[in-house]
Structures are given as C-alpha cells and as structure tokens.
Scaffold this active site. Structure first.
Site, PDB file in Angstrom:
ATOM      1  N   GLU A 160       0.821  -1.219   0.000  1.00 61.29           N
ATOM      2  CA  GLU A 160       0.000   0.000   0.000  1.00 61.29           C
ATOM      3  C   GLU A 160       0.855   1.270   0.000  1.00 61.29           C
ATOM      4  OE1 GLU A 160      -3.535  -0.070   2.419  1.00 61.29           O
ATOM      5  OE2 GLU A 160      -3.508  -2.258   2.506  1.00 61.29           O
ATOM      6  N   LYS A 188       3.152   3.314   7.353  1.00 64.33           N
ATOM      7  CA  LYS A 188       4.029   2.201   6.953  1.00 64.33           C
ATOM      8  C   LYS A 188       5.159   2.719   6.060  1.00 64.33           C
ATOM      9  CE  LYS A 188       3.697  -1.617   7.784  1.00 64.33           C
ATOM     10  NZ  LYS A 188       4.182  -2.417   8.957  1.00 64.33           N
TER      11      LYS A 188
HETATM   12  P1  NAD Z   1      -2.598  -7.593  12.849  1.00 61.45           P
HETATM   13  O1  NAD Z   1      -3.315  -6.304  13.026  1.00 61.45           O
HETATM   14  O2  NAD Z   1      -3.394  -8.846  12.691  1.00 61.45           O
HETATM   15  O3  NAD Z   1      -1.609  -7.824  14.094  1.00 61.45           O
HETATM   16  C1  NAD Z   1      -0.818  -6.802  14.609  1.00 61.45           C
HETATM   17  C2  NAD Z   1      -0.249  -7.258  15.955  1.00 61.45           C
HETATM   18  O4  NAD Z   1       0.593  -6.208  16.445  1.00 61.45           O
HETATM   19  C3  NAD Z   1      -1.311  -7.531  17.009  1.00 61.45           C
HETATM   20  O5  NAD Z   1      -1.044  -8.751  17.664  1.00 61.45           O
HETATM   21  C4  NAD Z   1      -1.174  -6.344  17.974  1.00 61.45           C
HETATM   22  O6  NAD Z   1      -1.498  -6.675  19.313  1.00 61.45           O
HETATM   23  C5  NAD Z   1       0.308  -6.015  17.823  1.00 61.45           C
HETATM   24  N1  NAD Z   1       0.597  -4.616  18.162  1.00 61.45           N
HETATM   25  C6  NAD Z   1      -0.064  -3.502  17.753  1.00 61.45           C
HETATM   26  N2  NAD Z   1       0.477  -2.406  18.291  1.00 61.45           N
HETATM   27  C7  NAD Z   1       1.535  -2.835  19.047  1.00 61.45           C
HETATM   28  C8  NAD Z   1       2.503  -2.165  19.833  1.00 61.45           C
HETATM   29  N3  NAD Z   1       2.502  -0.841  19.977  1.00 61.45           N
HETATM   30  N4  NAD Z   1       3.457  -2.907  20.467  1.00 61.45           N
HETATM   31  C9  NAD Z   1       3.463  -4.267  20.323  1.00 61.45           C
HETATM   32  N5  NAD Z   1       2.570  -4.955  19.593  1.00 61.45           N
HETATM   33  C10 NAD Z   1       1.609  -4.237  18.960  1.00 61.45           C
HETATM   34  O7  NAD Z   1      -1.608  -7.385  11.619  1.00 61.45           O
HETATM   35  P2  NAD Z   1      -1.177  -8.408  10.481  1.00 61.45           P
HETATM   36  O8  NAD Z   1      -2.227  -8.454   9.441  1.00 61.45           O
HETATM   37  O9  NAD Z   1      -0.711  -9.675  11.115  1.00 61.45           O
HETATM   38  O10 NAD Z   1       0.063  -7.622   9.860  1.00 61.45           O
HETATM   39  C11 NAD Z   1       1.386  -7.808  10.371  1.00 61.45           C
HETATM   40  C12 NAD Z   1       2.334  -6.890   9.603  1.00 61.45           C
HETATM   41  O11 NAD Z   1       2.281  -7.175   8.216  1.00 61.45           O
HETATM   42  C13 NAD Z   1       2.004  -5.400   9.731  1.00 61.45           C
HETATM   43  O12 NAD Z   1       3.202  -4.691   9.849  1.00 61.45           O
HETATM   44  C14 NAD Z   1       1.292  -5.068   8.427  1.00 61.45           C
HETATM   45  O13 NAD Z   1       1.496  -3.724   8.072  1.00 61.45           O
HETATM   46  C15 NAD Z   1       1.996  -6.010   7.471  1.00 61.45           C
HETATM   47  N6  NAD Z   1       1.198  -6.421   6.300  1.00 61.45           N
HETATM   48  C16 NAD Z   1      -0.028  -6.999   6.461  1.00 61.45           C
HETATM   49  C17 NAD Z   1      -0.743  -7.423   5.333  1.00 61.45           C
HETATM   50  C18 NAD Z   1      -2.094  -8.096   5.468  1.00 61.45           C
HETATM   51  O14 NAD Z   1      -2.729  -8.358   4.446  1.00 61.45           O
HETATM   52  N7  NAD Z   1      -2.549  -8.430   6.662  1.00 61.45           N
HETATM   53  C19 NAD Z   1      -0.208  -7.238   4.058  1.00 61.45           C
HETATM   54  C20 NAD Z   1       1.049  -6.637   3.934  1.00 61.45           C
HETATM   55  C21 NAD Z   1       1.748  -6.262   5.072  1.00 61.45           C
END
Ligand code: NAD
Length: 338
Positions: free
Chosen positions: A143, A170
């Site tokens: 994104e 991000k």
């Molecule tokens: P998610 O929202 O399911 O999980 C995020 C986790 O981070 C949660 O367990 C939350 O408790 C923890 N968290 C949030 N704030 C925090 C903090 N301040 N300190 C410690 N822990 C904290 O996210 P996801 O979908 O598993 O995504 C994980 C990573 O991958 C992210 O960085 C996201 O940007 C990236 N990403 C996700 C996707 C997707 O499709 N889900 C695609 C590309 C990249």
C-alpha cells in the site's frame, strides 16, 4: 538440539505473525523466538496456543514504543535478529483514528531499530564483536506505493505514494529502516507484501467479514461497486517469503511479495458464497446476501505486485493460488464460527 540464537519477533499475536511463529519454530530448531506483542484489540493469544508449550517460544506483553522494555529484552535474551510485524494494520481504523498509527508504526519501528543499532553496533558501519550477522527485517505492505490504474504492477523501484494514514505510517517506517542502512550500515531487509488471507485473521478484515456475515444470515457488505482489486496472497506463502528474505536477502534491499492473484472484492464475495453453498448449504444461496455499501474514503482502486525480484533472486514462488487457498480458509473459519 538446544537453541543457539534468539530472535525478537514483534506482533505475533496478530494474523501473520501467529502463522509465522509455528512455521519458523518448526523450520529452525536452533532458534528461540521472543514475541513482543501489546495485545491490542488485534492480538489474540489463542492464535498461538499450539506453541504455548514450546520451550523455544517466549511471550512478552508490551509496547514496541517502550524503549526501556525493548532494551531489557535485547539484553535479557541476547537478541541477534529482529523480524518486525507489530503494527496498527486496519485502513478503516486509520481513517477514524490516525494518531495511534503514527505512534505504533512510525515511533515503534524507530524505537526497535534504534535499540538494535545501539546494541549491535559500535558506531556507523562498525559492528560489535560477535554481532556481525545480526539483521533487522521490517515487514511492510504494497500500500506504500499508492494505487494503480487498470495496467501496471508495483516493483521495488515504484515511487512511494501512500494514500491512507495507514499506508503513510508504513511508508514512514520503511524510510526509517532505509535510513538506518544507509547512515549506519545496519543489516536490514524490507519486504512489501500484498493482501494476505488465511487462518487467524481478525474478524474486522474483508474475508472473515464475508464468511461471518454469510453464516449469520446477515447482509454481506461490499464497498462501492465491488471492483477494487487486490493481489491476494495465502498467508503461509508470505511466511515462506519472509523466511527466505530474512536468511538470504541482500542487506539494504527491498523485496516485493505478491501472489500474482488479482481478484476484485465482488469476485471474492461470490467465490466464498459458492464455497459455502457447497460446504454448508441452506435453502437459498449465500450470494443473495451480498449488498453494496458506501465506499471507504480515499479507497485505492487497484494494487498488484511484480514479484519477479524475490522469485528470481531468492527462488520464492507462491504455492497457493486464490482458488485453492480460499477453500482452506473458508474451511478454517467454518470450524471457528461453528
Ligand atoms: P494484525 O493487526 O493482525 O496484528 C498486529 C499485531 O501487532 C497484534 O497482535 C497487535 O497486538 C500487535 N501490536 C499492535 N500495536 C503494538 C505495539 N505498539 N506494540 C506491540 N505490539 C503491537 O496485523 P497483520 O495483518 O498480522 O500484519 C502484520 C504486519 O504485516 C504489519 O506490519 C502489516 O502492516 C503487514 N502487512 C499486512 C498485510 C495483510 O494483508 N494483513 C499485508 C502486507 C503487510
């Protein structure tokens, strides 16, 4: 075999991290994983029940912005690698409440990489003895590149043009990691991935919402005209790409990870309904519950990844296509929601 390396992996009570941890522990018997997760609304320890008893897995509840805590973990566990998943990740929430996205995604990433730098390195480009192989891997999203028209793909050299507070935060965190490589010589890798789907995703996201609403007999909400396109990747394929980039990626490089599986939201809703019609039939088709709702503000039209670099340089390829991965996914949510 006893573990020989401790890696700090952040945010693993969330969707992707909780798929990654069991996979990684199984692949690498010499690693211990320390999972730092704040357990926001998006974190759920049930997602990690299968590794609870694993002596090479440690859970720490805490904030990646808490510098004293992060420093103490580096010291206590002799952390020699970081894989950084933790983030606020839901675009809709970033529109309503952008501040926490800047705090966690920007300041949190800064705190982690700055502590890693000071723990592992004497000064710019000089490693402390024994820390030469330590790597910081930042997990990011496609994104950051903005939106595409009907043609074209995001490559690693596509200029950043984030459109939502989520993608802007991000993009900022990617830039911090880039700067720590160029200024201090840190050993970094960034992976930018397309939309993931699969088991353990939070209920708020598109695919779990479609399945949950369908099963509850409620309207299945589809934004706008349903023609927004994402490049869908099965979560385990993403985990395998992270594994490869962490171990074999070149320092300072970015790798795009995407499934070459462009599908629009309406197609996804129809596909899921078709699978539910087979797996859990009822008197009328689930398709009849699909309903269009007001579009998301600033909704990007199309994302699509060119994964040539990780495919050719690291030998990665997606094992699932959308039609195979979505069946496994629906089966998993059927077990969860029943
Ligand atoms: P998610 O929202 O399911 O999980 C995020 C986790 O981070 C949660 O367990 C939350 O408790 C923890 N968290 C949030 N704030 C925090 C903090 N301040 N300190 C410690 N822990 C904290 O996210 P996801 O979908 O598993 O995504 C994980 C990573 O991958 C992210 O960085 C996201 O940007 C990236 N990403 C996700 C996707 C997707 O499709 N889900 C695609 C590309 C990249």
């Amino acid at each position: 075999m006893p573990y020989t390396k401790s890696i700090l992996v952040t945010g693993c009570a969330g969707f992707i991290g909780s798929n990654f941890v069991p996979y990684f522990l199984e692949q690498y018997p010499h690693y211990r994983i320390v999972n730092l997760d704040l357990l926001t609304y998006a974190g759920n320890l049930d997602n990690l029940a299968e590794v609870d008893d694993n002596e090479r897995y440690v859970f720490v509840q805490g904030d990646i912005c808490d510098r004293a805590l992060v420093e103490s973990l580096f010291e206590q566990y002799a952390i020699c690698g970081v894989i950084h998943f933790a983030a606020e990740s839901h675009v809709d929430n970033s529109i309503k409440n952008p501040g926490v996205f800047v705090e966690t995604n920007v300041n949190g990433t800064f705190t982690l990489i700055d502590v890693a730098y000071k723990t592992w390195m004497e000064k710019p480009f000089v490693w402390k003895e024994g820390y030469e192989a330590c790597r910081f891997h930042h997990i990011s999203t496609d994104e950051v590149y903005g939106t595409l028209g009907e043609e074209g793909l995001f490559t690693e050299s596509t200029p950043y043009a984030p459109n939502s507070p989520y993608s802007a935060s991000k993009a900022s965190s990617d830039m911090i990691v880039r700067a720590y490589h160029h200024t201090y010589g840190m050993n970094t890798v960034v992976t930018n991935c397309s939309n993931n789907y699969g088991p353990k995703q939070h209920d708020e996201k598109l695919i779990p919402t479609i399945i949950r609403k369908a099963l509850a007999g409620q309207k299945i909400p589809i934004y706008g005209d349903g023609k927004n396109i994402r490049d869908w990747l099965y979560v385990l394929d993403h985990c395998k790409g992270i594994d490869l980039a962490y171990h074999e990626g070149i320092s300072g490089e970015t790798y795009n990870i995407g499934g070459r599986n462009e599908r629009n939201n309406l197609y996804i809703a129809h596909k899921i309904c078709e699978i539910l019609d087979t797996l859990k039939p009822k008197a009328t088709s689930y398709q009849e519950q699909i309903a269009f709702v007001e579009d998301r503000a600033g909704h990007d039209r199309r994302y699509a990844i060119d994964a040539t670099k990780i495919e050719t340089k690291l030998g990665w390829s997606a094992e699932e296509n959308f039609e195979s991965g979505i069946v496994k996914t629906v089966e998993w949510y059927l077990r969860k929601y029943n």
